[in-house]
Design a protein around this motif. Structure first.
Motif, PDB file in Angstrom:
ATOM      1  N   ALA A   1       0.853  -1.200   0.000  1.00 36.84           N
ATOM      2  CA  ALA A   1       0.000   0.000   0.000  1.00 36.84           C
ATOM      3  C   ALA A   1       0.888   1.249   0.000  1.00 36.84           C
ATOM      4  N   LEU A   2       1.835   1.220  -0.897  1.00 34.92           N
ATOM      5  CA  LEU A   2       2.817   2.308  -0.979  1.00 34.92           C
ATOM      6  C   LEU A   2       2.172   3.546  -1.615  1.00 34.92           C
ATOM      7  N   PRO A   3       2.286   4.707  -0.985  1.00 34.64           N
ATOM      8  CA  PRO A   3       1.647   5.895  -1.558  1.00 34.64           C
ATOM      9  C   PRO A   3       2.466   6.467  -2.726  1.00 34.64           C
ATOM     10  N   LEU A   4       2.452   5.724  -3.831  1.00 32.67           N
ATOM     11  CA  LEU A   4       3.248   6.110  -4.991  1.00 32.67           C
ATOM     12  C   LEU A   4       2.388   6.039  -6.246  1.00 32.67           C
ATOM     13  N   GLN A   5       2.466   7.093  -7.045  1.00 33.32           N
ATOM     14  CA  GLN A   5       1.723   7.116  -8.302  1.00 33.32           C
ATOM     15  C   GLN A   5       2.668   7.490  -9.411  1.00 33.32           C
ATOM     16  N   TRP A   6       2.393   7.007 -10.605  1.00 37.94           N
ATOM     17  CA  TRP A   6       3.261   7.423 -11.703  1.00 37.94           C
ATOM     18  C   TRP A   6       2.460   7.795 -12.931  1.00 37.94           C
ATOM     19  N   GLN A   7       3.146   8.598 -13.731  1.00 36.68           N
ATOM     20  CA  GLN A   7       2.580   9.012 -15.003  1.00 36.68           C
ATOM     21  C   GLN A   7       3.629   8.690 -16.053  1.00 36.68           C
ATOM     22  N   VAL A   8       3.233   8.009 -17.122  1.00 37.58           N
ATOM     23  CA  VAL A   8       4.178   7.669 -18.182  1.00 37.58           C
ATOM     24  C   VAL A   8       4.100   8.767 -19.249  1.00 37.58           C
ATOM     25  N   LEU A   9       5.225   9.391 -19.539  1.00 43.92           N
ATOM     26  CA  LEU A   9       5.236  10.499 -20.500  1.00 43.92           C
ATOM     27  C   LEU A   9       5.828  10.039 -21.842  1.00 43.92           C
ATOM     28  N   PRO A  10       5.281  10.517 -22.942  1.00 49.96           N
ATOM     29  CA  PRO A  10       5.783  10.086 -24.261  1.00 49.96           C
ATOM     30  C   PRO A  10       7.044  10.826 -24.686  1.00 49.96           C
ATOM     31  N   TRP A  11       7.541  11.697 -23.864  1.00 44.60           N
ATOM     32  CA  TRP A  11       8.748  12.464 -24.161  1.00 44.60           C
ATOM     33  C   TRP A  11       9.654  12.490 -22.945  1.00 44.60           C
ATOM     34  N   PRO A  12      10.924  12.811 -23.090  1.00 44.97           N
ATOM     35  CA  PRO A  12      11.654  13.038 -24.338  1.00 44.97           C
ATOM     36  C   PRO A  12      11.803  11.732 -25.114  1.00 44.97           C
ATOM     37  N   SER A  13      11.716  11.830 -26.413  1.00 37.35           N
ATOM     38  CA  SER A  13      11.916  10.636 -27.241  1.00 37.35           C
ATOM     39  C   SER A  13      12.102  11.037 -28.701  1.00 37.35           C
ATOM     40  N   THR A  14      12.714  10.147 -29.416  1.00 36.05           N
ATOM     41  CA  THR A  14      12.909  10.357 -30.848  1.00 36.05           C
ATOM     42  C   THR A  14      11.555  10.340 -31.551  1.00 36.05           C
ATOM     43  N   GLU A  15      10.640   9.504 -31.054  1.00 37.16           N
ATOM     44  CA  GLU A  15       9.300   9.433 -31.647  1.00 37.16           C
ATOM     45  C   GLU A  15       8.575  10.779 -31.477  1.00 37.16           C
TER      46      GLU A  15
ATOM     47  N   THR B   1      10.125   6.164   5.722  1.00 40.85           N
ATOM     48  CA  THR B   1      10.820   4.866   5.729  1.00 40.85           C
ATOM     49  C   THR B   1      10.097   3.752   4.978  1.00 40.85           C
ATOM     50  N   GLN B   2       8.775   3.913   4.743  1.00 42.25           N
ATOM     51  CA  GLN B   2       8.118   2.812   4.013  1.00 42.25           C
ATOM     52  C   GLN B   2       8.687   2.675   2.592  1.00 42.25           C
ATOM     53  N   PHE B   3       9.239   3.762   2.059  1.00 36.34           N
ATOM     54  CA  PHE B   3       9.864   3.664   0.738  1.00 36.34           C
ATOM     55  C   PHE B   3      11.223   2.958   0.835  1.00 36.34           C
ATOM     56  N   SER B   4      11.960   3.217   1.927  1.00 37.76           N
ATOM     57  CA  SER B   4      13.259   2.523   2.068  1.00 37.76           C
ATOM     58  C   SER B   4      13.042   1.029   2.216  1.00 37.76           C
ATOM     59  N   GLU B   5      11.980   0.668   2.960  1.00 37.00           N
ATOM     60  CA  GLU B   5      11.714  -0.770   3.122  1.00 37.00           C
ATOM     61  C   GLU B   5      11.345  -1.396   1.772  1.00 37.00           C
ATOM     62  N   ALA B   6      10.592  -0.659   0.975  1.00 35.74           N
ATOM     63  CA  ALA B   6      10.231  -1.171  -0.357  1.00 35.74           C
ATOM     64  C   ALA B   6      11.481  -1.285  -1.229  1.00 35.74           C
ATOM     65  N   ALA B   7      12.376  -0.308  -1.104  1.00 36.30           N
ATOM     66  CA  ALA B   7      13.626  -0.345  -1.884  1.00 36.30           C
ATOM     67  C   ALA B   7      14.414  -1.587  -1.518  1.00 36.30           C
ATOM     68  N   HIS B   8      14.477  -1.846  -0.227  1.00 33.87           N
ATOM     69  CA  HIS B   8      15.222  -3.008   0.250  1.00 33.87           C
ATOM     70  C   HIS B   8      14.626  -4.300  -0.321  1.00 33.87           C
ATOM     71  N   GLN B   9      13.291  -4.385  -0.295  1.00 27.75           N
ATOM     72  CA  GLN B   9      12.630  -5.600  -0.787  1.00 27.75           C
ATOM     73  C   GLN B   9      12.835  -5.771  -2.295  1.00 27.75           C
TER      74      GLN B   9
END
Ligand code: IPM
Ligand code: MN
Length: 403
Positions: free
Chosen positions: A35-49, A344-352
């Protein structure tokens, strides 16, 4: 409960989209499980396309948009491949790679850190068994030096052409970089202590230390910045009497990276020297497919750091689902470490995550698997261990580093 973190995923070119997709497959499971409070957005740039469609590698307000994220994860930039398609849309390196250098400079991400620790399962190209003890952190100056991109070509293409390429080294950037190297040496030592590991480094003068920093220059041929670095290094070293120091000329360092790489702990180098040494360090630990990296500003939590595998866009294997995503997964673990400095919940996730990649390497070594297969194997392993792994503590085991 800490706030939700937002990260931008920049797949980029070539194998970039394949290795970032694979990484998101694993991150999805990791985040759901914890239940990590992390969200991401995938961006189409920078890219050659993006360039093909819009005439530029990224939008005009790209930096402004990226500034609002807590961190960035980049796949790769450059030749999009596949190399077999001679008619593919390809740009000069100066265009396709520019966003990478722009992000590093504009966000003042002055420290590029590339850990190189050999792990079981990784290819070991050196026959000396001590090569399995390689565990170094190469810190590369990331804001100036040989990469300032100043100079020009006079009478281009003429027999009497002159090209100039300026290098700039400031005391301010040198001080912050070298001080940071000593801070990292102390942090690495305390982590070793927590894990019950001890390393011993012997100096030419017969002293021993349990942590040390190696300064790289080419001061015998490039004395001006070499002396600046050496003077600042000596002054800062006196603030860290518990950390050993040594200096290597970059050419000799290349030789020693092959001859006795286990003798290095933290290595600090200029932009170009660091670039070269980190490819060498990566191959000592199995190759670019498992070599992570980060570009950070250790003093500024308000600027988005950039995490990326050390490898490039690999046009020769692009689109074939055979790229190793583990360098990107390990870079994502570094990203979680960064977020973990506030929560620290992110460090624990990094470790895992790091442990899961390490176990995958130990289990499968370099057995041929598709990019997706590797991601699924690591994801399934995470699912099979729903309880977070606890950092391993054991009685001190000694790793000899002296000759
Ligand atoms: C790296 C790369 C880049 C660099 C290139 C792509 C400009 O080699 O990140 O190591 O030289 O910094
Ligand atoms: Mn490089």
């Amino acid at each position: 409960m800490a706030s939700r973190r937002q990260i931008a995923i920049l797949p980029g070119d070539g194998i970039g989209p394949e290795v970032t997709d694979a990484t998101l497959t694993v991150l999805d499971t990791l985040c759901a499980q914890r239940a990590l409070p992390l969200q991401w957005q995938v961006l189409p740039w920078p890219s050659t396309e993006w360039h093909r469609q819009h005439g530029a590698m990224m939008p005009d307000d790209a930096l402004q948009q990226l500034h609002s994220f807590d961190a960035l994860l980049l796949g790769a930039l450059g030749d999009p491949g596949p190399a077999s398609d001679s008619a593919r849309y390809c740009l000069p390196d100066a265009v396709s790679l520019a966003p990478l250098l722009t992000l590093r400079k504009q966000f003042d991400l002055w420290s590029c850190e590339r850990p190189a620790r050999w792990q079981p399962g990784a290819t070991c190209y050196l026959s000396d068994p001590r090569a399995r003890d390689v565990d170094m952190l190469v810190i590369r100056e990331n804001s100036e030096g040989e990469y300032v991109n100043q100079g020009g070509r006079l009478r281009a293409g003429q027999p009497d052409e002159v090209a100039t390429q300026l290098e700039v080294f400031t005391r301010r950037a040198t001080e912050r970089l070298l001080r940071h190297a000593f801070v990292r040496a102390r942090q690495r030592r305390s982590r070793r202590q927590q894990e019950g590991r001890v390393r011993t480094f012997s100096s030419a003068a017969g002293e021993t230390h349990d942590a040390r920093v190696c300064l790289i220059t080419k001061r015998n041929a490039q004395p001006f910045w070499g002396e600046l670095y050496s003077e600042v290094f000596a002054a800062i070293a006196s603030e860290f009497p518990d950390i050993g120091t040594h200096h290597e000329l970059v050419d000799a360092a290349c030789m020693k990276f092959v001859q006795c790489p286990w003798q290095f702990d933290v290595v600090v180098a200029s932009n170009l020297h660091g670039d070269i040494l980190t490819d060498l360090a990566a191959v000592l630990c199995g190759g670019p497919g498992i070599a992570p990296s980060c570009n950070i500003n250790p003093d500024r939590r308000d600027l988005p750091p950039l995490f990326e595998p050390t490898h490039g866009s690999a046009p020769d294997i692009a689109g074939r689902d055979i790229a190793d995503p583990r360098a990107t997964l390990l870079s994502a673990a570094m990203l979680l470490d960064w977020l973990g400095e506030d929560d620290t919940q992110f460090s624990e996730a990094a470790h895992q995550l790091r442990a899961a990649v390490g176990e995958d390497l130990a289990r499968h070594a370099d057995q041929v698997r598709s990019t997706r297969r590797i991601a699924h194997d690591i994801r399934d392993a995470l699912r099979a261990t729903p309880h977070p792994a606890v950092p391993h503590t054991a009685p001190p085991a000694h790793t000899g580093d002296s000759q």
